[in-house]
Write an enzyme that holds these catalytic residues in place. Structure first.
Site, PDB file in Angstrom:
ATOM      1  N   ASP A   7       1.045  -1.421   0.099  1.00 47.24           N
ATOM      2  CA  ASP A   7       0.237   0.236   0.008  1.00 47.24           C
ATOM      3  C   ASP A   7       0.901   1.223  -0.156  1.00 47.24           C
ATOM      4  O   ASP A   7       1.891   0.844  -0.286  1.00 47.24           O
ATOM      5  CB  ASP A   7      -1.226   0.338   0.772  1.00 47.24           C
ATOM      6  CG  ASP A   7      -0.463   0.106   2.414  1.00 47.24           C
ATOM      7  OD1 ASP A   7       1.004   0.099   2.566  1.00 47.24           O
ATOM      8  OD2 ASP A   7      -0.910   0.557   3.454  1.00 47.24           O
ATOM      9  N   CYS A  64       3.335  -2.972   3.875  1.00 47.32           N
ATOM     10  CA  CYS A  64       2.393  -2.032   4.292  1.00 47.32           C
ATOM     11  C   CYS A  64       3.612  -1.044   5.334  1.00 47.32           C
ATOM     12  O   CYS A  64       4.187  -1.597   5.609  1.00 47.32           O
ATOM     13  CB  CYS A  64       0.931  -2.660   4.333  1.00 47.32           C
ATOM     14  SG  CYS A  64       1.073  -3.150   5.831  1.00 47.32           S
ATOM     15  N   GLY A  65       2.447  -0.430   5.799  1.00 50.64           N
ATOM     16  CA  GLY A  65       3.041   0.336   6.316  1.00 50.64           C
ATOM     17  C   GLY A  65       4.147  -0.333   7.646  1.00 50.64           C
ATOM     18  O   GLY A  65       5.071  -0.361   8.747  1.00 50.64           O
ATOM     19  N   THR A  66       3.264  -1.280   8.965  1.00 50.73           N
ATOM     20  CA  THR A  66       3.538  -2.467   9.709  1.00 50.73           C
ATOM     21  C   THR A  66       3.431  -3.701   8.865  1.00 50.73           C
ATOM     22  O   THR A  66       4.718  -4.275  10.621  1.00 50.73           O
ATOM     23  CB  THR A  66       2.358  -2.226  11.277  1.00 50.73           C
ATOM     24  OG1 THR A  66       0.579  -2.842  10.282  1.00 50.73           O
ATOM     25  CG2 THR A  66       2.225  -0.945  11.383  1.00 50.73           C
ATOM     26  N   ILE A  68       1.578  -5.499   9.202  1.00 52.54           N
ATOM     27  CA  ILE A  68       0.217  -6.613   9.804  1.00 52.54           C
ATOM     28  C   ILE A  68      -0.822  -7.017   8.967  1.00 52.54           C
ATOM     29  O   ILE A  68      -0.894  -7.416   8.750  1.00 52.54           O
ATOM     30  CB  ILE A  68       0.044  -5.788  11.380  1.00 52.54           C
ATOM     31  CG1 ILE A  68       1.430  -6.341  11.992  1.00 52.54           C
ATOM     32  CG2 ILE A  68      -1.391  -6.684  12.505  1.00 52.54           C
ATOM     33  CD1 ILE A  68       1.365  -4.814  13.492  1.00 52.54           C
ATOM     34  N   GLY A  69      -1.534  -5.108   8.833  1.00 52.11           N
ATOM     35  CA  GLY A  69      -2.580  -5.447   7.773  1.00 52.11           C
ATOM     36  C   GLY A  69      -2.655  -6.475   7.107  1.00 52.11           C
ATOM     37  O   GLY A  69      -3.377  -6.878   6.967  1.00 52.11           O
ATOM     38  N   HIS A  97      10.763 -23.440   8.884  1.00 46.34           N
ATOM     39  CA  HIS A  97       9.574 -24.703   9.625  1.00 46.34           C
ATOM     40  C   HIS A  97       8.495 -24.223   9.427  1.00 46.34           C
ATOM     41  O   HIS A  97       7.512 -25.007   9.633  1.00 46.34           O
ATOM     42  CB  HIS A  97      10.100 -23.757  11.681  1.00 46.34           C
ATOM     43  CG  HIS A  97      10.999 -24.187  11.915  1.00 46.34           C
ATOM     44  ND1 HIS A  97      11.188 -24.027  13.304  1.00 46.34           N
ATOM     45  CD2 HIS A  97      12.411 -24.110  11.837  1.00 46.34           C
ATOM     46  CE1 HIS A  97      12.151 -24.353  13.615  1.00 46.34           C
ATOM     47  NE2 HIS A  97      13.305 -24.693  12.578  1.00 46.34           N
ATOM     48  N   ARG A 132       7.986 -33.389  11.695  1.00 45.47           N
ATOM     49  CA  ARG A 132       7.240 -32.401  12.490  1.00 45.47           C
ATOM     50  C   ARG A 132       6.498 -31.219  11.873  1.00 45.47           C
ATOM     51  O   ARG A 132       5.190 -30.943  12.101  1.00 45.47           O
ATOM     52  CB  ARG A 132       7.933 -32.386  13.518  1.00 45.47           C
ATOM     53  CG  ARG A 132       8.795 -31.250  13.689  1.00 45.47           C
ATOM     54  CD  ARG A 132      10.471 -31.369  14.648  1.00 45.47           C
ATOM     55  NE  ARG A 132      10.929 -30.469  14.700  1.00 45.47           N
ATOM     56  CZ  ARG A 132      11.818 -30.044  14.571  1.00 45.47           C
ATOM     57  NH1 ARG A 132      12.512 -30.757  13.465  1.00 45.47           N
ATOM     58  NH2 ARG A 132      12.546 -29.308  14.391  1.00 45.47           N
ATOM     59  N   HIS A 133       7.352 -30.600  10.938  1.00 43.43           N
ATOM     60  CA  HIS A 133       6.937 -29.360  10.623  1.00 43.43           C
ATOM     61  C   HIS A 133       6.016 -29.825   9.380  1.00 43.43           C
ATOM     62  O   HIS A 133       5.249 -29.007   9.297  1.00 43.43           O
ATOM     63  CB  HIS A 133       8.176 -28.532   9.851  1.00 43.43           C
ATOM     64  CG  HIS A 133       9.683 -28.281  10.662  1.00 43.43           C
ATOM     65  ND1 HIS A 133       8.571 -27.274  11.373  1.00 43.43           N
ATOM     66  CD2 HIS A 133      10.007 -28.259  11.299  1.00 43.43           C
ATOM     67  CE1 HIS A 133      10.098 -27.178  12.538  1.00 43.43           C
ATOM     68  NE2 HIS A 133      10.669 -28.295  11.677  1.00 43.43           N
TER      69      HIS A 133
END
Ligand code: RB5
Length: 143
Positions: A7, A64-66, A68-69, A97, A132-133
């Site tokens: 973004d 994006c900025g963080t 996170i979005g 992993h 396991r992964h």
């Protein structure tokens, strides 16, 4: 082929990552945004996530900025394992992993030099293939 998108908050960093990909001869497809105008990050996150699940692109990078979005959005798409990484240890571990298929970063969190090291590590690390992964990833994918 690497799908890449951002973004407005991630545009500058995405352009730095593209410079790296071009210099390293890594093929990519830029899903936008391409201008600094304010846009909605989920639109670009979905374009990149869909390109990865459809097989059009092998992996994706979202900014994006963080970070996170775009990470939250991408992880809503079945088959996507998007990892938010701002350090090389996490970038390596999530490929080994989690077999993450999208890397998310925040353009307002990390500088271009460190971000390119994260990208290099993430692109250059293979999934371990350990039983396991594989088992844990299959649990993620369960309905
Ligand atoms: C846009 O201002 C900002 O909210 C976005 O780039 C991102 O940080 C969202 O998670």
């Amino acid at each position: 082929m690497i799908a890449i998108g951002c973004d407005h908050g991630g545009l500058e960093l995405k352009n730095e990552i593209i410079k790296y990909l071009e210099g390293a001869g890594v093929a990519y497809k830029d899903f936008g945004t391409k201008t600094p105008d304010s846009v909605d990050y989920p639109v670009y996150a979905k374009l990149v996530a869909n390109a990865v699940v459809s097989g059009e692109c092998e992996k994706g990078i979202l900014v994006c900025g963080t970070g996170i979005g775009v990470c939250i959005t991408a992880n809503k798409v079945k088959g996507i394992r998007c990892a938010l990484c701002h350090d090389v240890f996490s970038a390596r571990a999530t490929r080994e992993h989690n077999d993450s298929n999208i890397l998310a970063m925040g353009g307002r969190v990390i500088g271009p030099g460190a971000a390119v090291e994260v990208v290099k590590t993430w692109l250059g690390t293979e999934f371990s293939g350990d039983e396991r992964h594989i088992r844990r990833i299959s649990v993620i994918e369960e309905e």
